[in-house]
Structures are given as structure tokens and as C-alpha cells.
Design a protein around this motif. Structure first.
Motif, short mmCIF file in Angstrom:
data_model
loop_
_atom_site.label_atom_id
_atom_site.label_comp_id
_atom_site.label_asym_id
_atom_site.label_seq_id
_atom_site.Cartn_x
_atom_site.Cartn_y
_atom_site.Cartn_z
N LEU A 26 0.82 -1.21 0.00
CA LEU A 26 0.00 0.00 0.00
C LEU A 26 0.86 1.26 0.00
CD1 LEU A 26 -2.82 -0.92 2.57
CD2 LEU A 26 -3.03 -0.77 0.08
N ALA A 27 1.95 1.22 0.78
CA ALA A 27 2.81 2.40 0.88
C ALA A 27 3.50 2.72 -0.44
CB ALA A 27 3.86 2.20 1.97
N GLY A 28 3.60 1.75 -1.33
CA GLY A 28 4.23 1.99 -2.64
C GLY A 28 3.26 2.47 -3.70
N LEU A 29 1.98 2.56 -3.37
CA LEU A 29 0.99 3.00 -4.36
C LEU A 29 0.94 4.52 -4.43
CD1 LEU A 29 -1.96 0.53 -3.55
CD2 LEU A 29 -0.26 0.36 -5.39
N ASP A 30 0.96 5.06 -5.64
CA ASP A 30 0.86 6.52 -5.82
C ASP A 30 -0.44 7.06 -5.24
OD1 ASP A 30 3.30 6.65 -7.05
OD2 ASP A 30 2.49 6.53 -9.09
N ARG A 31 -1.45 6.23 -5.24
CA ARG A 31 -2.76 6.66 -4.75
C ARG A 31 -2.70 7.09 -3.28
NH1 ARG A 31 -8.07 2.77 -5.50
NH2 ARG A 31 -9.64 4.16 -4.55
N LEU A 32 -1.75 6.54 -2.53
CA LEU A 32 -1.62 6.92 -1.13
C LEU A 32 -0.46 7.88 -0.88
CD1 LEU A 32 -2.23 3.57 0.83
CD2 LEU A 32 -3.86 5.38 0.29
N ARG A 33 0.62 7.74 -1.62
CA ARG A 33 1.80 8.54 -1.31
C ARG A 33 1.84 9.85 -2.08
NH1 ARG A 33 6.98 5.57 -4.11
NH2 ARG A 33 6.20 5.48 -6.26
N ILE A 62 1.07 -1.71 13.25
CA ILE A 62 2.13 -1.79 12.25
C ILE A 62 2.13 -0.45 11.51
CG2 ILE A 62 3.07 -3.03 10.26
CD1 ILE A 62 1.32 -5.41 11.03
N SER A 63 3.29 0.14 11.37
CA SER A 63 3.37 1.44 10.69
C SER A 63 4.67 1.54 9.92
CB SER A 63 3.25 2.60 11.69
OG SER A 63 4.27 2.52 12.67
N LEU A 64 4.68 2.40 8.94
CA LEU A 64 5.88 2.64 8.13
C LEU A 64 5.76 3.98 7.43
CD1 LEU A 64 5.77 0.38 4.92
CD2 LEU A 64 3.80 1.00 6.28
N PRO A 65 6.87 4.54 7.00
CA PRO A 65 6.82 5.87 6.39
C PRO A 65 6.27 5.83 4.97
CG PRO A 65 9.08 5.05 6.41
CD PRO A 65 8.26 4.06 7.17
N LEU A 66 5.58 6.92 4.59
CA LEU A 66 5.15 7.14 3.21
C LEU A 66 6.11 8.14 2.57
CD1 LEU A 66 1.26 7.48 3.41
CD2 LEU A 66 2.54 5.70 2.23
N GLN A 67 6.59 7.79 1.38
CA GLN A 67 7.51 8.68 0.66
C GLN A 67 6.99 8.87 -0.75
OE1 GLN A 67 11.18 6.45 1.03
NE2 GLN A 67 11.73 7.47 2.95
N ASP A 68 7.12 10.12 -1.24
CA ASP A 68 6.66 10.36 -2.61
C ASP A 68 7.69 9.82 -3.60
OD1 ASP A 68 8.77 12.16 -2.68
OD2 ASP A 68 7.51 13.95 -2.57
#
Length: 364
Positions: free
Chosen positions: A73-80, A171-177
Motif C-alpha cells: 500500500l505504501a508503494g501505491l501513488d494513490r496513497l503517497r 504496524i506502521s511505516l513511512p510514506l515517501q513520494d
């Protein structure tokens, strides 16, 4: 009469042979019981080890799947992509939450720690900058151990399986553009019901209500309890099985638990190291010692009863057979007892056959 019985060769022989038979029966029962208990202990050990290792493996596998999903999910442009609308992001988060029933909440916090997208709309705009899942998620993949649902508890339904009010794992992780800039933290809260369901699925296959499976955390606190040992009621850090599991070992043994009773116990480590330092859980399976070895003891009593019955029957047969063989000698003994100064000569009874007693009677 009793003096005659004490001096009876027949009685002495029967008592000697009967005692040997009963001693052999008791020895056989003890040996059989020990061997049977050893076999049952080995079977129980294999079963308990299988249960704890399967539960530990499934916990690790399921949590790994959740981490993989969040990374995806964190790798999807829709979220980041900061330019995407909140509604678009929340639609994706809601779809993911619906795909796995034990997601209690999924959301995104901006770099300042304010929730901007949430599967629970009432949390939108809440400041979580001091929450450990946000602080840990800023630095990388973060896992938070079981805790009470402080914010979500009043907003969400009560757990279906957990005996306590809603408890969560994070569970958490950073979002990066696309340029690698930090744009927020993606987090998911898991209801502890998922651990209870895993346990239920495993124990249902045994159909033994006396078998208990318990999960403790790194400090030995019970986090997944049972009817006999509810969560958060007992510390098990002093159990040798827990200590061995914390050292990475899988073990089985009969141990005395804090309630003073002895249980056949197995323990295995779970969620130990990924991501470092891991959660350090321990899965325990216990069965009351009396229940674990009930079959061996029942067999022992059955064999003892049969053995003693056979020994008594054998003694009666010996009594009858020896009596028949010694009857001529008893008559001779009675006749000899009549000899005294007044009756120096008595007639000895005649015995048929060529046995020693018959020959002695005729010669005498």
C-alpha cells in the motif's frame, strides 16, 4: 487349629507360591504402567510441540502478511501522492480493511502527525504526533505490541473473541513520494481477535476442552488467555518453559504453574526478531497432569486388578492341587501324632500308588 495351620506344609507352599505370583503381578503392573506412561508422554510431547510450533508459525506468517500488505500500500501513488484526494485514499483504505476482518483501523498521518485519511472518519484531524506508532513509523517499519485501544475503543464494536475490551497491535511505516521525500506515516491497527481465531481453529481439531493454549508477551504477561487463565491475570515469566522459549528453544515438560497444579507443558517462541527486536511472544500449551496420564493410570489399575485376580485364582488352584498331593502325608502326620507312651504302636493308613508317601507308609 491355628497352630496346625501355621505348621501346615500345604499352607506354607500356597502362601509362598501365591506371594511370588502376586509379587510378579504387581511388578508386571508397575513395569507396564511406567512403559505406557512413557509412551503416552512421548505422544503428548509430540502433540504439544506440534500445536505450539504451528501456532507460533501461523502468528509469524499472518503478521508477515500484514507487513507485506502495508508495504504494498505504501508503494501505491494513490496513497503517497499528496495531490490525491482524501476520499480517494480512504476508499482504498476501506477496501483493504474489508478484505481482512481483523483490521480494526487503517489510516495516514501527515508529516506533522495529524491524521488526514482514516477508515474511521471521527479520527480525521486527530493529533497523533506523540503516539509510538507514529514516532516509530517515521523511522521505518515499526511494530507495536498489544495495547488498549485508547482512541478507537469507544468508537468500534467490542471484540468477538477477546475476553477484554478492544486491544490492538500496530504496524506502521513511512510514506515517501516519488522523489523519496517523507510525506506521512501509514498505519494499521490489528484487533487481537486474530490470535484468538487462530487458536480456536487449532484446538477445534483436537476436540479436547481440557487442552489450553496461552500466549504471553516478552515480560511473561498473559495476553491471549483461556477460561482457566484469563489474560492479564498472571505473570508466567518464572516458568522454565517460558524462559527456554525466550532463549529460542521449543520445550516440553511437566511443570508446576502459579495455581499450584502440575501441567504437561509445551512452549515455543513466536514473533521473535522481525522487524528487530521483534515482539518476543511465547506460545504455551498445557494439559493437567492427571488428565494427560489418565489413560496410563487407568490401564495400570486394570492390569493390576486382572493380575491380582489371576494370582488369587492361581493360588486357589495350587491350594487344591497341593492338598490333593499332600493328603496322604497329612493322614500319616495325624497318625504319627497319636504315638505316645500309652500308644506306642499305631496303624498307619495305607496309600495307593508308588509315590514316596505310599512307599514310606508300607515300609513303616
Amino acid at each position: 487349629m491355628f497352630k496346625g495351620l501355621r505348621n501346615s506344609l500345604r499352607l506354607q507352599l500356597v502362601l509362598l507360591i501365591g506371594a511370588l505370583a502376586m509379587g510378579s503381578a504387581v511388578g508386571y503392573v508397575l513395569l507396564t504402567t511406567l512403559l505406557t506412561q512413557s509412551q503416552i508422554e512421548q505422544s503428548q510431547s509430540r502433540l504439544h510441540r506440534l500445536l505450539v510450533t504451528r501456532m507460533a508459525s501461523q502468528l509469524t506468517h499472518d503478521l508477515s502478511d500484514r507487513r507485506t500488505e502495508l508495504r504494498f500500500l505504501a508503494g501505491l501513488d494513490r496513497l503517497r501522492d499528496p495531490a490525491r484526494s482524501v476520499q480517494d485514499k480512504e476508499a482504498l483504505l476501506l477496501a483493504k480493511k474489508a478484505s481482512y476482518p481483523f483490521y480494526a483501523w487503517i489510516g495516514i498521518a501527515d508529516p506533522g502527525g495529524r491524521i488526514i485519511a482514516s477508515t474511521e472518519p471521527r479520527l480525521r484531524g486527530v493529533d497523533v504526533s506523540q503516539r509510538s506508532w507514529f514516532l516509530g513509523g517515521r523511522r521505518g517499519l515499526h511494530q507495536e505490541d498489544v495495547h488498549d485501544a485508547v482512541l478507537l475503543g469507544p468508537m468500534l464494536p467490542k471484540p468477538e473473541l477477546d475476553e477484554l475490551p478492544l486491544r490492538l497491535m500496530d504496524i506502521s511505516l513511512p510514506l515517501q513520494d516519488r522523489d523519496g521525500r517523507f510525506v506521512g506515516v501509514l498505519a494499521a491497527h490489528l484487533s487481537l481477535d486474530w490470535t484468538y481465531q487462530l487458536r480456536q481453529l487449532l484446538l477445534e481439531q483436537l476436540d479436547d476442552p481440557a487442552m489450553e493454549m496461552i500466549v504471553v508477551n516478552r515480560t511473561g504477561e498473559v495476553i491471549v488467555g483461556s477460561p482457566g487463565l484469563p489474560a492479564r491475570t498472571t505473570q508466567l515469566a518464572t516458568l522454565a518453559a517460558v524462559q527456554r522459549a525466550q532463549a529460542g528453544e521449543i520445550s516440553t515438560a511437566v511443570e508446576t504453574w502459579p495455581d499450584g497444579r502440575r501441567y504437561f507443558t509445551a512452549a515455543a517462541p513466536a514473533l521473535g526478531s522481525t522487524p528487530p527486536p521483534g515482539l518476543g511472544w511465547t506460545v504455551l500449551v498445557r494439559l493437567d497432569e492427571g488428565r494427560a496420564f489418565a489413560d496410563a493410570r487407568r490401564l495400570g489399575w486394570t492390569v493390576l486388578t486382572l493380575g491380582l485376580s489371576a494370582a488369587l485364582g492361581f493360588s486357589w488352584i495350587i491350594w487344591w492341587a497341593v492338598g490333593r498331593k499332600l493328603r496322604p502325608m497329612e493322614r500319616l502326620s495325624q497318625a504319627a501324632a497319636q504315638i505316645d507312651v500309652h500308644h506306642p504302636v499305631v496303624t498307619l493308613p495305607e496309600s495307593e500308588g508308588d509315590g514316596e508317601v505310599a512307599v514310606f507308609a508300607r515300609v513303616a
